[in-house]
Design an enzyme around this catalytic site. Structure first.
Site, short mmCIF file in Angstrom:
data_model
loop_
_atom_site.label_atom_id
_atom_site.label_comp_id
_atom_site.label_asym_id
_atom_site.label_seq_id
_atom_site.Cartn_x
_atom_site.Cartn_y
_atom_site.Cartn_z
N HIS A 22 0.80 -1.23 0.00
CA HIS A 22 0.00 0.00 0.00
C HIS A 22 0.83 1.27 0.00
O HIS A 22 0.28 2.36 -0.02
CB HIS A 22 -0.96 0.02 1.19
CG HIS A 22 -0.29 0.35 2.48
ND1 HIS A 22 0.37 -0.58 3.23
CD2 HIS A 22 -0.14 1.53 3.15
CE1 HIS A 22 0.88 -0.01 4.31
NE2 HIS A 22 0.60 1.28 4.29
C1 UD1 Z 1 -2.22 5.43 5.95
C2 UD1 Z 1 -0.95 5.91 6.66
C3 UD1 Z 1 0.10 4.81 6.63
C4 UD1 Z 1 -0.43 3.48 7.12
C5 UD1 Z 1 -1.68 3.14 6.31
C6 UD1 Z 1 -2.24 1.81 6.73
C7 UD1 Z 1 -0.44 8.32 6.52
C8 UD1 Z 1 0.44 9.32 5.90
N1 UD1 Z 1 -0.36 7.07 6.01
O1 UD1 Z 1 -1.95 5.32 4.57
O2 UD1 Z 1 1.18 5.22 7.47
O3 UD1 Z 1 0.54 2.47 6.96
O4 UD1 Z 1 -2.64 4.18 6.50
O5 UD1 Z 1 -3.42 1.49 6.09
O6 UD1 Z 1 -1.16 8.65 7.43
N2 UD1 Z 1 -9.69 4.75 2.06
C9 UD1 Z 1 -10.82 3.97 2.01
N3 UD1 Z 1 -11.38 3.54 3.17
C10 UD1 Z 1 -10.85 3.87 4.38
C11 UD1 Z 1 -9.69 4.67 4.40
C12 UD1 Z 1 -9.11 5.08 3.24
O7 UD1 Z 1 -11.34 3.68 0.94
O8 UD1 Z 1 -11.40 3.49 5.42
C13 UD1 Z 1 -9.06 5.23 0.82
C14 UD1 Z 1 -8.94 6.75 0.82
O9 UD1 Z 1 -10.01 7.34 0.20
C15 UD1 Z 1 -7.62 7.02 0.12
C16 UD1 Z 1 -6.83 5.76 0.30
O10 UD1 Z 1 -7.70 4.76 0.82
O11 UD1 Z 1 -7.83 7.26 -1.23
C17 UD1 Z 1 -5.65 5.96 1.19
O12 UD1 Z 1 -6.01 6.38 2.51
P1 UD1 Z 1 -5.11 7.38 3.37
O13 UD1 Z 1 -5.68 7.50 4.72
O14 UD1 Z 1 -4.86 8.60 2.59
O15 UD1 Z 1 -3.68 6.73 3.51
P2 UD1 Z 1 -3.15 5.24 3.50
O16 UD1 Z 1 -2.55 4.97 2.17
O17 UD1 Z 1 -4.21 4.30 4.00
#
Ligand code: UD1
Length: 352
Positions: free
Chosen positions: A206
């Protein structure tokens, strides 16, 4: 009763606050207050972990949701500042390295609240990682630093943190593993996927650098497909967006699933032949479980998993060779399931 805010935001935070919450709940002097910032909000990325770990509904939900880094950080600061004005914290505990870790630390420190960082001092020395920025910001202004290993203490000393602000408490993720061991053993999650113990691998990816570009992700998947055993691949939402644009033929060696709950996932890891990942926490869990881990990253903020544990950093072109020479390792000191009680001892010293 002292009110201790436990800040959680995203999937890897929930297994870090669960042991703390439970240990504090059993005391008569510390009142744990769960603050969920809402960075992860879907059932699989959030509530499933509360259910598995037996955590109650958060006391406060900030509902920040998705967005750019600045958006998430800014919205979290605004919402957490408002909460702090209403709900008095005697100590704010932040964990890990997600955006909310840095955001809540900044908001709290500007209100002159004491902040302790659990999992302090980890450094990849790669400032292109958003998590590295969060680690540096958080540690530079926190009052107390709870570290999982000696390398973290050394990093903090190099950054001029005073030794009396640092306490090595061990690895809180291992507390969750120990706490949930019976449920994990009973789950036998591999059966559901018609897999046999030690005859499959687990893949997670990820990190933005690995998954945001379709050509890079395709190259990684091709390398992993050469492993020669079925690979179970729980797909992070960030990865899903790009994966859906790739040719289906690239995915035929993988058993794709939605993100799994904690118990289901650790059950699969426990009986895997090996794990391929770019996660931080999984490098630690595999070291504790003595499962070979091949980490598709150039750096790790958790070097003890390489020097003592089962972890090895690999590139797509070195993965095949690494798979043929799995590492064994040993469990680092204080990764023993008693980190939460060491944290509580220190909190009592701080607040005395
Ligand atoms: C975040 C953390 C990372 C951690 C990871 C674990 C930061 C900078 N990064 O990255 O350290 O290892 O979480 O998962 O804080 N999304 C969903 N459903 C959710 C949450 C997110 O669909 O419940 C989608 C969001 O819309 C986004 C993507 O997943 O497009 C990424 O989510 P985001 O919270 O930005 O960061 P992660 O890549 O999950």
């Amino acid at each position: 009763m002292k009110n201790i805010h436990l800040i959680c935001a995203a999937r890897p935070n929930f297994m870090k606050i669960a042991p703390l919450y439970k240990a504090m709940k059993a005391t008569s002097d510390l009142n744990p207050v769960i603050v969920h910032t809402g960075q992860h909000y879907s059932y699989e990325m959030s509530q499933a972990f509360f259910d598995d770990l037996g955590l109650p509904e958060p006391d406060h939900h900030l509902d920040v949701g998705s967005g750019t880094h600045a958006f998430q950080t800014g919205e979290t600061m605004i919402a957490y500042e408002e909460l702090c004005e209403k709900s008095r914290a005697d100590l704010v505990v932040v964990v890990g390295d997600v955006n909310a870790t840095a955001a809540c630390t900044m908001a709290a420190k500007k209100l002159l609240l004491p902040v302790a960082h659990l999992e302090a001092g980890l450094r990849s020395l790669d400032r292109t990682m958003p998590e590295e920025i969060n680690r540096i910001v958080t540690d530079s202004i926190s009052d107390w630093h709870w570290t999982p290993s000696a390398d973290a203490d050394e990093n903090l000393i190099k950054e001029n943190i005073r030794p009396d602000q640092i306490r090595m408490v061990g690895n809180i993720m291992i507390d969750s593993l120990v706490m949930m061991k019976h449920a994990i053993d009973m789950a036998a999650a591999w059966q559901k996927y018609l897999l046999d113990p030690k005859e499959y691998g687990v893949l997670t990816l990820h990190r933005p650098v690995n998954v945001d570009d379709a050509a890079t992700l395709a190259r990684l998947l091709e390398a992993v497909a050469g492993a020669g055993v079925p690979m179970i691949f729980p797909v992070h939402p960030r990865t899903r967006k790009v994966l859906d644009t790739l040719p289906k033929t690239l995915l035929k060696s993988f058993i794709l699933t939605d993100p799994l709950s904690y118990v289901q996932f650790i059950s699969l890891v426990s009986e895997a032949k090996f794990v391929v990942t770019d996660s931080g926490g999984i490098q630690e869990e595999t070291t504790y479980l003595n499962i070979p881990c091949h980490t598709l990253r150039e750096t790790t903020e958790r070097p003890i998993t390489v020097t003592m544990g089962t972890n090895r950093l690999v590139k797509p072109e070195t993965l095949a060779q690494s798979l043929q020479n799995p590492k064994t390792g040993s469990v680092p000191p204080l990764w023993d399931g008693n980190t939460a009680s060491r944290v509580i001892d220190h909190i009592r010293e701080i607040l005395a």
